[in-house]
Write an enzyme that holds these catalytic residues in place. Sequence first.
Site, short mmCIF file in Angstrom:
data_model
loop_
_atom_site.label_atom_id
_atom_site.label_comp_id
_atom_site.label_asym_id
_atom_site.label_seq_id
_atom_site.Cartn_x
_atom_site.Cartn_y
_atom_site.Cartn_z
N GLU A 155 20.54 31.80 35.63
CA GLU A 155 19.08 31.83 35.67
C GLU A 155 18.61 31.14 36.95
O GLU A 155 18.30 29.93 36.95
CB GLU A 155 18.50 31.14 34.43
CG GLU A 155 16.99 31.25 34.35
CD GLU A 155 16.41 30.44 33.21
OE1 GLU A 155 15.52 30.96 32.52
OE2 GLU A 155 16.84 29.27 32.99
N TYR A 231 6.45 28.93 35.84
CA TYR A 231 7.14 28.71 37.10
C TYR A 231 6.61 29.68 38.18
O TYR A 231 5.74 30.50 37.92
CB TYR A 231 8.65 28.82 36.89
CG TYR A 231 9.17 27.77 35.93
CD1 TYR A 231 8.89 26.42 36.14
CD2 TYR A 231 9.91 28.10 34.80
CE1 TYR A 231 9.34 25.43 35.26
CE2 TYR A 231 10.36 27.13 33.91
CZ TYR A 231 10.07 25.80 34.15
OH TYR A 231 10.51 24.83 33.28
N ASP A 321 7.23 29.79 22.90
CA ASP A 321 8.48 30.50 23.17
C ASP A 321 9.59 29.97 22.26
O ASP A 321 10.42 30.72 21.77
CB ASP A 321 8.88 30.31 24.63
CG ASP A 321 10.02 31.22 25.01
OD1 ASP A 321 9.86 32.44 24.85
OD2 ASP A 321 11.07 30.71 25.44
N ARG A 353 14.63 33.30 17.35
CA ARG A 353 15.41 32.46 16.42
C ARG A 353 16.11 33.33 15.38
O ARG A 353 16.08 33.05 14.19
CB ARG A 353 14.51 31.39 15.78
CG ARG A 353 15.27 30.19 15.25
CD ARG A 353 14.37 29.00 14.94
NE ARG A 353 13.13 29.31 14.32
CZ ARG A 353 12.97 29.66 13.04
NH1 ARG A 353 14.00 29.68 12.23
NH2 ARG A 353 11.77 29.95 12.56
N CYS A 405 17.09 20.07 19.70
CA CYS A 405 17.77 20.49 20.94
C CYS A 405 16.80 20.38 22.12
O CYS A 405 17.19 19.93 23.21
CB CYS A 405 18.31 21.90 20.80
SG CYS A 405 17.14 23.07 20.09
N ASP A 701 22.03 7.29 7.45
CA ASP A 701 20.91 6.35 7.34
C ASP A 701 21.35 5.02 6.75
O ASP A 701 20.68 4.00 6.96
CB ASP A 701 19.81 6.96 6.46
CG ASP A 701 19.13 8.14 7.14
OD1 ASP A 701 19.15 8.19 8.39
OD2 ASP A 701 18.60 9.00 6.43
P1 ADP Z 1 21.57 10.46 4.89
O1 ADP Z 1 20.47 11.11 5.66
O2 ADP Z 1 22.19 9.30 5.61
O3 ADP Z 1 22.57 11.43 4.39
P2 ADP Z 1 19.97 10.42 2.44
O4 ADP Z 1 18.97 9.40 2.07
O5 ADP Z 1 19.50 11.78 2.78
O6 ADP Z 1 20.86 9.79 3.61
O7 ADP Z 1 21.00 10.57 1.24
C1 ADP Z 1 21.54 9.46 0.60
C2 ADP Z 1 22.03 9.91 -0.76
O8 ADP Z 1 22.77 8.86 -1.34
C3 ADP Z 1 20.91 10.24 -1.76
O9 ADP Z 1 21.10 11.56 -2.27
C4 ADP Z 1 21.09 9.20 -2.89
O10 ADP Z 1 20.82 9.76 -4.17
C5 ADP Z 1 22.55 8.84 -2.76
N1 ADP Z 1 22.92 7.51 -3.25
C6 ADP Z 1 22.34 6.32 -2.91
N2 ADP Z 1 22.98 5.30 -3.53
C7 ADP Z 1 23.98 5.85 -4.26
C8 ADP Z 1 25.01 5.33 -5.10
N3 ADP Z 1 25.15 4.02 -5.29
N4 ADP Z 1 25.86 6.20 -5.70
C9 ADP Z 1 25.76 7.55 -5.48
N5 ADP Z 1 24.80 8.08 -4.71
C10 ADP Z 1 23.94 7.26 -4.08
FE1 SF4 Z 2 18.26 24.86 15.81
FE2 SF4 Z 2 19.96 22.91 16.32
FE3 SF4 Z 2 17.86 23.27 17.90
FE4 SF4 Z 2 17.50 22.34 15.40
S1 SF4 Z 2 18.59 21.33 17.05
S2 SF4 Z 2 16.33 23.96 16.45
S3 SF4 Z 2 19.12 23.41 14.33
S4 SF4 Z 2 19.55 24.67 17.59
#
Ligand code: ADP
Ligand code: SF4
Length: 748
Positions: A155, A231, A321, A353, A405, A701
């Site tokens: 490109e 552009y 886009d 997409r 992305c 998390d």
């Molecule tokens: P991540 O984005 O890091 O995957 P989430 O918050 O989306 O975190 O998911 C965490 C999962 O962990 C949730 O589905 C919650 O129900 C589960 N969880 C938290 N504590 C426990 C535990 N002690 N035993 C089993 N599952 C758990």
């Molecule tokens: Fe799609 Fe991955 Fe971009 Fe999200 S980050 S829009 S899943 S290509």
Amino acid sequence: MGSLAALVHKPRVRLPLGFGHSFQSGIRSIQLMGCGAYVEEIDKYRAIGEYPSMNQNYKCLFEPVTIGPVTAPNRFYQVPHASGMTEANPRVRAAFRAVKAEGGWGVVSTGAVSTHPSSDDSPLPFARLWDDNDIRSHAMTCDAIHQHGSLAAVELWHGGAAVMNRTSRIAPYSPSGIPWLATHVGFMGNQRPRIMDKQDIRDVIDWQVAAAKRARSAGFDIVYIYAGMGYLGYEFLLEEYNHRSDAYGGSVENRVRFVRELIEATKDAVGNDCGVALRISLEELRAKASEHYESEAHEVVTLLSGLPDLWDVKMDSSPTDCGASRFCAEGSHEPVIDFVKQVTDKPVVGVGRFTSPDTMVSQIKRGILDLIGGARPSIADPFLPRKIREGREDEIRECIGCNICISSWHDGVPVRCTQNATAGEEWRKGWHPEKFAAPGSDDRILIVGGGPAGLEAGLIAARRGYQVTIADKAVTLGGRLVFETSLPGLKTWNRVHDYRLYALQQMGNVDLYTESELGVEEILALDHQRVAIATGSHWTRALYSSLEIPQGAMEQPGVYTPDDLAAGITPQGPVLIYDFDNYYLGGVIAESLAEQGLQVSYATPAGHASAWTIMTNEQPFVHQALYKHNVQITTQALLNSFDGEQAQLSNIFTGEALPIAARSIVIVGLRLPNDELYQTLTTRQDELEAAGIKSVDRIGDALAAGALVHAVYSGHSYARQLDAPADELYLRDIPVAQVPPGPVIQSS
Ligand code: ADP
Ligand code: SF4
């Protein structure tokens, strides 16, 4: 609450496609990309070339298409898209593109490649073909693409007034001195462009020709002229940017002249060897009346109809886009680009997409497109074409349209993808999206928590061959997504857990449990040698201080967090959303509560609603959505107190009082890890040892609260690193361009 007994006796969760179906994979080891990692290869019948199980309705997608002097092997065309990779990381770039060729994309393109220092987008990452020193690093990409039988496209690009030339310090080029401020996305600069004279026009064409010749030397098969997205070529086409009174301004025929000359000069230079493609934005032009045609877009395409070997048609700005799924559906470009094939005999490629082969076939059969363009779908699943060809459509890892992305390009780093943790890590970490190192031990892996991090860790560990157990206390696997995907616009994000759950269900070495809360005792008793704590995070009621850090907390009746809403609480109206998370959730919750009939206000210390969504192209649409839902927006606001009837806020800079009537408040602010289980476990080392547990790790998390992309990456990384030697985890790329001879400091 589930107990060990409950876990042990609970039947395996019945998921739609039936649990425990064994995955026939026939595994053997090969070396990957010279980085020493042993990988597993899917067995031979899946190799491209033998397709006993392809759905015959999709056959047309695998027909070759002629593009000038070259032929694309099929209709899957990875259109140019930013990768955040430049000459500074040529191996990272080559491997990223090559994996797509391996995955069956018949054409694989670069992102924007500048033809001259007057097209300098720094500090955003962009590539160059400024002189012969740049050829080698591009040749590396071409070679890698060609190894898989695909065509390589470049490109070539001149940014005109849309670039600020911050490094080269050349006054930017433009037809009439009108700045391109891209106000939708706010990339600001205060350098205004020069008005190009005739010599400037000739220079830009010469630079395009010189770059095209270098591109041919590098091995590219298709060379672009870029007239889109604000552009330089685009600026000549649009009367708003082109006020010229010479042969390059005024009538559409005159405004097209610059682009015509770019195409003609490029064809003269490389047209016998390379296909010459025109990339053009048609959104604004289609909205403009033309005297003799249906629109100016019809007129422009008709005037240039047979000149380029390929039409690559698109929208005008990144937010439209590359629209986020929250606001733009699959195929949203069609109403703008649907006419192009009616006024040209040359092949047409466009995007939307596309992840569904049925939609792709429909685009071909209805005469909208000849080639199925993909940028995001090719990032989320580089093997999408092969999966269709091999009858494995169910295994496609569909893009969720989150635009992380895009945000990584705005961050100036190699591409990151929520769905595909391997994107950008193909060379650096030796991660292949479909190949996995054999297990380094017989260890069984226990994953506590089945959110995005836990599911990804479980899937990758299982694909490597480990025996995996995922247990979640919730009724449904998916973690935070179970609630969040029920909110307005986020349904497509279901693909994150749907893809992983479907894949996990096909495997014989995976046990999935729901309603199974695990504590220390259960984990010690479960006879697994490695434990990943993927227990997610929780939203706090912390406030935001004038020092711009989260501080204090509003712990009182009527004050909620997203976790309360996820648990089923509906706040009493009128409700105030106080958002200093700044990503999507505050805005989405505001929309959701408004749709439930509540009167909703939204306040934030930031300057815009959902301020960070500027990075994902969503912000203009967030403001529109809140306006549509009658949500009153207050920015630059600190929340100070709440008496059950009124929230007291003040301006973050002036202190001006900003009272807002509210019976309840939802604070979308600070999120902290749920890591108590991890902390407790790691204080009981003797018991862990006695139970044969070799490692306990936090992932997602539970380690550090972030976006989905961080959770998926964290889970993926955990599984890749199981039993992996540390020295294979990270490679450092270096430029291959030769440094031209000359003094370090030029004498004047
Ligand atoms: P991540 O984005 O890091 O995957 P989430 O918050 O989306 O975190 O998911 C965490 C999962 O962990 C949730 O589905 C919650 O129900 C589960 N969880 C938290 N504590 C426990 C535990 N002690 N035993 C089993 N599952 C758990
Ligand atoms: Fe799609 Fe991955 Fe971009 Fe999200 S980050 S829009 S899943 S290509």
